[in-house]
Scaffold this active site. Structure first.
Site, short mmCIF file in Angstrom:
data_model
loop_
_atom_site.label_atom_id
_atom_site.label_comp_id
_atom_site.label_asym_id
_atom_site.label_seq_id
_atom_site.Cartn_x
_atom_site.Cartn_y
_atom_site.Cartn_z
N HIS A 33 -3.80 47.45 57.20
CA HIS A 33 -3.01 47.54 55.81
C HIS A 33 -4.00 47.71 54.89
O HIS A 33 -4.93 47.08 54.86
CB HIS A 33 -2.50 46.12 55.52
CG HIS A 33 -1.26 45.91 56.67
ND1 HIS A 33 0.13 45.88 56.45
CD2 HIS A 33 -1.43 45.45 57.92
CE1 HIS A 33 0.91 45.48 57.55
NE2 HIS A 33 0.14 45.21 58.40
N HIS B 211 -3.00 50.00 63.60
CA HIS B 211 -2.77 50.08 62.00
C HIS B 211 -3.52 49.22 61.05
O HIS B 211 -3.77 47.99 61.44
CB HIS B 211 -1.25 50.41 61.47
CG HIS B 211 -0.60 49.02 61.59
ND1 HIS B 211 0.11 48.75 62.74
CD2 HIS B 211 -0.20 48.09 60.86
CE1 HIS B 211 0.62 47.53 62.70
NE2 HIS B 211 0.46 47.03 61.57
P1 5GP Z 1 2.40 44.33 61.09
O1 5GP Z 1 2.57 45.02 62.31
O2 5GP Z 1 1.10 44.70 61.02
O3 5GP Z 1 2.58 42.99 61.02
O4 5GP Z 1 3.13 45.11 60.03
C1 5GP Z 1 3.93 46.28 60.36
C2 5GP Z 1 4.17 47.02 58.95
O5 5GP Z 1 4.94 48.12 59.06
C3 5GP Z 1 5.09 45.98 58.12
O6 5GP Z 1 4.54 45.58 56.77
C4 5GP Z 1 6.40 46.59 57.65
O7 5GP Z 1 6.77 46.52 56.50
C5 5GP Z 1 6.04 48.16 58.08
N1 5GP Z 1 6.90 49.03 58.74
C6 5GP Z 1 7.89 48.74 59.71
N2 5GP Z 1 8.68 49.73 59.84
C7 5GP Z 1 8.30 50.75 58.85
C8 5GP Z 1 8.84 51.98 58.48
O8 5GP Z 1 9.85 52.34 59.42
N3 5GP Z 1 8.51 52.52 57.67
C9 5GP Z 1 7.28 52.35 57.03
N4 5GP Z 1 6.92 52.80 56.00
N5 5GP Z 1 6.68 50.92 57.23
C10 5GP Z 1 7.32 50.22 58.05
#
Ligand code: 5GP
Ligand code: ZN
Length: 143
Positions: free
Chosen positions: A101, A99
């Protein structure tokens, strides 16, 4: 992937606030936003991180970002944004479904960038040499 939260969002098993969807990609609001409108853009096919995602999927993902990131920011009332990829646990990746951001930014919004440091002695040349060798080796292994 049955235990992947983002796959469950794609399948509709977990709700999400979607802002864009097509056959191959989905964009939805991050549940814990850095700023209002913070959006996650994902391929619908499951890949766990950047380097396991096929180059053509990465290309399509960034092509889509080129087309919607400005509008994501505009919708949040911003004309600036950060694009971010946390790739691997040491980089802060917690969801292992590729993903990107999109974080809308406003002047003086109080968010800080990551810090910086200075190179010492020959460190800069040394690390550049190792990076060039790694890129060369990786290119050779693809031939
Ligand atoms: P990363 O893996 O890049 O650190 O971040 C994953 C992102 O996914 C985080 O910013 C977190 O807030 C978001 N996230 C985690 N679980 C969920 C979810 O169930 N729904 C949504 N909309 N975002 C999520
Ligand atoms: Zn997944």
């Amino acid at each position: 992937m049955s235990d992947c939260i983002f796959c469950k969002i794609i399948s509709g098993d977990i709700p999400a606030t979607k802002v864009y969807e097509d056959a191959g990609f989905l964009a939805f609001l991050d549940i814990h936003p850095v700023s209002p409108g913070h959006t996650l853009v994902i391929p619908k096919q499951h890949y766990d991180r950047f380097e396991t995602t096929p180059p053509e999927v990465v290309a399509e993902l960034y092509k889509l970002l080129r087309s919607i990131a400005v509008s994501i920011a505009a919708g949040a009332g911003a004309d600036a944004f950060n694009l971010g990829v946390n790739n691997g646990p040491a980089a802060g990746q917690v969801i292992f479904h590729t993903h990107v951001h999109v974080i809308p930014r406003k002047p003086k919004d109080g968010l800080e960038s990551w810090g910086s440091r200075d190179y010492e002695g020959t460190e800069m040349d040394e690390v550049a040499k190792k990076i060039r060798a790694a890129i060369k080796q990786s290119a050779a292994s693809r031939e």
